[in-house]
Design a protein around this motif. Structure first.
Motif, PDB file in Angstrom:
ATOM      1  N   ASN A  48       0.459  -0.825   0.275  1.00 40.03           N
ATOM      2  CA  ASN A  48      -0.201   0.181  -0.035  1.00 40.03           C
ATOM      3  C   ASN A  48       0.600   1.585  -0.105  1.00 40.03           C
ATOM      4  OD1 ASN A  48      -1.979  -1.327  -0.314  1.00 40.03           O
ATOM      5  ND2 ASN A  48      -2.177  -1.166   1.783  1.00 40.03           N
ATOM      6  N   HIS A  49       2.021   1.313  -0.472  1.00 42.13           N
ATOM      7  CA  HIS A  49       3.420   2.523  -0.150  1.00 42.13           C
ATOM      8  C   HIS A  49       3.089   3.022  -1.761  1.00 42.13           C
ATOM      9  CE1 HIS A  49       4.913   2.885   3.599  1.00 42.13           C
ATOM     10  NE2 HIS A  49       4.348   1.179   3.736  1.00 42.13           N
ATOM     11  N   ALA A  50       2.562   4.111  -1.503  1.00 46.20           N
ATOM     12  CA  ALA A  50       2.565   4.731  -3.257  1.00 46.20           C
ATOM     13  C   ALA A  50       3.669   4.313  -4.095  1.00 46.20           C
ATOM     14  CB  ALA A  50       1.888   6.552  -3.035  1.00 46.20           C
ATOM     15  N   LEU A  51       3.062   4.439  -5.387  1.00 49.36           N
ATOM     16  CA  LEU A  51       4.150   3.990  -6.360  1.00 49.36           C
ATOM     17  C   LEU A  51       4.389   5.572  -7.201  1.00 49.36           C
ATOM     18  CD1 LEU A  51       3.543   0.654  -8.116  1.00 49.36           C
ATOM     19  CD2 LEU A  51       5.796   1.377  -6.358  1.00 49.36           C
ATOM     20  N   TYR A  52       2.715   6.280  -7.374  1.00 46.05           N
ATOM     21  CA  TYR A  52       3.406   7.923  -8.190  1.00 46.05           C
ATOM     22  C   TYR A  52       1.867   7.969  -8.097  1.00 46.05           C
ATOM     23  CZ  TYR A  52       4.206  10.992 -11.289  1.00 46.05           C
ATOM     24  OH  TYR A  52       4.994  12.222 -12.214  1.00 46.05           O
ATOM     25  N   PHE A  53       1.606   9.129  -8.327  1.00 44.99           N
ATOM     26  CA  PHE A  53       0.549  10.178  -8.077  1.00 44.99           C
ATOM     27  C   PHE A  53       0.360  10.328  -8.921  1.00 44.99           C
ATOM     28  CE2 PHE A  53       0.793   9.275  -4.056  1.00 44.99           C
ATOM     29  CZ  PHE A  53       0.098   9.178  -2.712  1.00 44.99           C
ATOM     30  N   SER A  54      -0.389  10.850 -10.361  1.00 42.69           N
ATOM     31  CA  SER A  54      -0.874  11.409 -11.865  1.00 42.69           C
ATOM     32  C   SER A  54      -1.902  12.354 -11.837  1.00 42.69           C
ATOM     33  CB  SER A  54      -0.301  10.871 -12.779  1.00 42.69           C
ATOM     34  OG  SER A  54      -0.368  11.350 -13.683  1.00 42.69           O
ATOM     35  N   LYS A  55      -2.177  12.834 -12.776  1.00 45.73           N
ATOM     36  CA  LYS A  55      -3.449  13.864 -12.671  1.00 45.73           C
ATOM     37  C   LYS A  55      -3.672  13.538 -14.097  1.00 45.73           C
ATOM     38  CE  LYS A  55      -2.654  18.371 -10.483  1.00 45.73           C
ATOM     39  NZ  LYS A  55      -2.833  19.957 -10.755  1.00 45.73           N
ATOM     40  N   GLU A  56      -2.724  12.373 -14.839  1.00 42.40           N
ATOM     41  CA  GLU A  56      -3.400  11.562 -16.033  1.00 42.40           C
ATOM     42  C   GLU A  56      -3.813  10.556 -15.278  1.00 42.40           C
ATOM     43  OE1 GLU A  56      -2.991  12.378 -19.328  1.00 42.40           O
ATOM     44  OE2 GLU A  56      -2.093  13.722 -18.894  1.00 42.40           O
ATOM     45  N   VAL A  57      -5.310  10.011 -16.355  1.00 43.17           N
ATOM     46  CA  VAL A  57      -5.343   8.420 -15.542  1.00 43.17           C
ATOM     47  C   VAL A  57      -5.363   7.317 -15.380  1.00 43.17           C
ATOM     48  CG1 VAL A  57      -7.464   7.452 -15.652  1.00 43.17           C
ATOM     49  CG2 VAL A  57      -7.414   9.794 -16.011  1.00 43.17           C
ATOM     50  N   ILE A  58      -4.513   6.833 -14.530  1.00 36.57           N
ATOM     51  CA  ILE A  58      -2.853   5.379 -14.312  1.00 36.57           C
ATOM     52  C   ILE A  58      -4.017   4.723 -13.283  1.00 36.57           C
ATOM     53  CG2 ILE A  58      -0.903   7.116 -14.894  1.00 36.57           C
ATOM     54  CD1 ILE A  58      -0.328   7.072 -11.793  1.00 36.57           C
ATOM     55  N   PRO A  59      -3.684   2.929 -13.563  1.00 38.84           N
ATOM     56  CA  PRO A  59      -2.912   3.205 -14.294  1.00 38.84           C
ATOM     57  C   PRO A  59      -3.880   2.395 -16.227  1.00 38.84           C
ATOM     58  CG  PRO A  59      -4.110   1.100 -13.368  1.00 38.84           C
ATOM     59  CD  PRO A  59      -4.084   2.054 -12.752  1.00 38.84           C
ATOM     60  N   PHE A  60      -3.407   2.294 -17.055  1.00 41.56           N
ATOM     61  CA  PHE A  60      -3.946   2.491 -19.003  1.00 41.56           C
ATOM     62  C   PHE A  60      -4.652   1.234 -18.089  1.00 41.56           C
ATOM     63  CE2 PHE A  60      -3.978   0.522 -22.711  1.00 41.56           C
ATOM     64  CZ  PHE A  60      -5.397   1.622 -23.230  1.00 41.56           C
ATOM     65  N   THR A  61      -5.960   1.260 -19.233  1.00 40.51           N
ATOM     66  CA  THR A  61      -7.439  -0.111 -18.796  1.00 40.51           C
ATOM     67  C   THR A  61      -7.446   0.300 -20.755  1.00 40.51           C
ATOM     68  OG1 THR A  61      -8.751  -0.942 -18.643  1.00 40.51           O
ATOM     69  CG2 THR A  61      -8.215   1.028 -17.761  1.00 40.51           C
ATOM     70  N   SER A  62      -7.871  -0.243 -21.266  1.00 38.75           N
ATOM     71  CA  SER A  62      -8.406  -0.536 -22.298  1.00 38.75           C
ATOM     72  C   SER A  62      -9.873  -1.184 -22.453  1.00 38.75           C
ATOM     73  CB  SER A  62      -7.926  -1.253 -23.865  1.00 38.75           C
ATOM     74  OG  SER A  62      -8.024  -2.824 -23.440  1.00 38.75           O
ATOM     75  N   ARG A  63     -10.130  -2.117 -21.550  1.00 35.74           N
ATOM     76  CA  ARG A  63     -11.633  -2.065 -21.335  1.00 35.74           C
ATOM     77  C   ARG A  63     -12.622  -0.841 -20.594  1.00 35.74           C
ATOM     78  NH1 ARG A  63     -11.669  -5.856 -16.533  1.00 35.74           N
ATOM     79  NH2 ARG A  63     -14.211  -5.568 -16.750  1.00 35.74           N
ATOM     80  N   ASP A  64     -13.381  -1.028 -21.227  1.00 38.59           N
ATOM     81  CA  ASP A  64     -14.717  -0.775 -21.209  1.00 38.59           C
ATOM     82  C   ASP A  64     -15.375  -0.894 -20.163  1.00 38.59           C
ATOM     83  OD1 ASP A  64     -14.457   1.299 -23.797  1.00 38.59           O
ATOM     84  OD2 ASP A  64     -15.635  -0.326 -24.351  1.00 38.59           O
ATOM     85  N   TYR A  65     -15.680  -0.473 -18.941  1.00 41.49           N
ATOM     86  CA  TYR A  65     -16.279  -1.121 -17.511  1.00 41.49           C
ATOM     87  C   TYR A  65     -18.204   0.093 -17.905  1.00 41.49           C
ATOM     88  CZ  TYR A  65     -12.032  -1.010 -16.304  1.00 41.49           C
ATOM     89  OH  TYR A  65     -10.377  -2.041 -16.406  1.00 41.49           O
ATOM     90  N   SER A  66     -18.991  -1.148 -17.529  1.00 42.57           N
ATOM     91  CA  SER A  66     -20.383  -0.879 -16.553  1.00 42.57           C
ATOM     92  C   SER A  66     -20.338   0.467 -15.719  1.00 42.57           C
ATOM     93  CB  SER A  66     -21.081  -0.986 -16.586  1.00 42.57           C
ATOM     94  OG  SER A  66     -20.840  -2.317 -15.264  1.00 42.57           O
TER      95      SER A  66
END
Length: 266
Positions: free
Chosen positions: A164-182
């Motif tokens: 649970n220790h942070a690897l990174y924070f971003s104003k981009e949406v991470i991690p990338f996912t190509s899936r569509d979610y309901s």
């Protein structure tokens, strides 16, 4: 353990000047300023010893004192809320075991987010700073993606390790996912909730560190801890049916008002 909540609020925001005094209409039709709604959210948290509004602007000071808040005036040279919290803790003479930074643009922060955050830091004796993360459902993830497509700086996302220790924070949406979610589906993306809990030693050290390239690029104050070798603990919190969003842009006002109406928040 003694806990202080400081609510940093500055008038001269480059993206949204005067933001703390912007009115938000609740479910009953009552309009209260952003800073008052944030202060009310802080006052609902259990186990807190003191709540103060931290500002460098007399307009915010006057407004906050008018609704009953304790105000600590700080330097106009504080670069961000963490620096302002460090100055507040010093101005109050120190002595608090944990200082919570509830940023003044997050009035929908439920009390249990902060209660769980403080508990998470207490249960991790080697951690010096902790911050909440909330797993996005499909609707929230789409809101983040829509902001980025429109060129708006919206919410922040976080990725973290198995401990649970942070690897990174971003104003981009991470991690990338190509899936569509309901809309109600759980996603692998975590929305960073803009609240921090610090141990005093790490908070006091923070203003003395130079701004690193990642903090400068992202505009995210927590990256200064990581760029100086300090680990940031991510505490996962549960929405429990509550909607959450920060007020980052003028376009967020109707979004927050719609959320308050849907949740019946006055």
């Amino acid at each position: 353990m003694s806990v202080l909540i400081a609510i940093p609020a500055r008038y001269a925001s480059s993206r949204y000047p005067g933001k703390p005094l912007v009115g938000l209409r609740g479910a009953s039709g009552q309009t209260l300023s952003l800073i008052e709604r944030s202060w009310r959210a802080a006052m609902e948290v259990s186990g807190i010893d003191r709540v103060v509004v931290a500002t460098d602007d007399t307009r915010i000071q006057d407004a906050a004192q008018a609704f009953g808040a304790e105000v600590v005036m700080t330097s106009p040279y504080c670069a961000n809320g963490t620096e302002r919290c460090a100055e507040v803790h010093a101005a109050l003479g120190g002595g608090y075991d944990i200082v919570v930074n509830l940023q003044g643009d997050a009035p929908l922060t439920p009390a249990w987010f902060i209660e769980d955050l403080v508990a998470g830091l207490l249960n991790a004796p080697t951690a010096e700073i902790a911050t909440p993360v909330l797993r996005c459902d499909g609707e929230t993830l789409q809101g983040l993606l829509n902001d980025r497509k429109a060129g708006r700086v919206g919410g922040t996302t976080a990725v973290f390790a198995q401990d649970n220790h942070a690897l990174y924070f971003s104003k981009e949406v991470i991690p990338f996912t190509s899936r569509d979610y309901s809309e109600d589906a759980q996603t692998p993306v975590f929305h960073h909730v803009g609240v921090y809990a610090y141990r005093p030693a790490a908070l006091a050290a923070y203003p003395g560190w130079q701004v690193g390239p990642l903090e400068q690029l992202e505009g995210l104050e927590q990256l200064r801890f990581m760029e100086n070798g300090r680990s940031v603990l991510c505490v996962e919190v549960e929405a429990k049916g509550r909607q959450f969003w920060e007020l980052n842009n003028p376009e967020d006002v109707p979004r927050l008002e719609a959320m308050m109406a849907a949740m019946g928040l006055e």
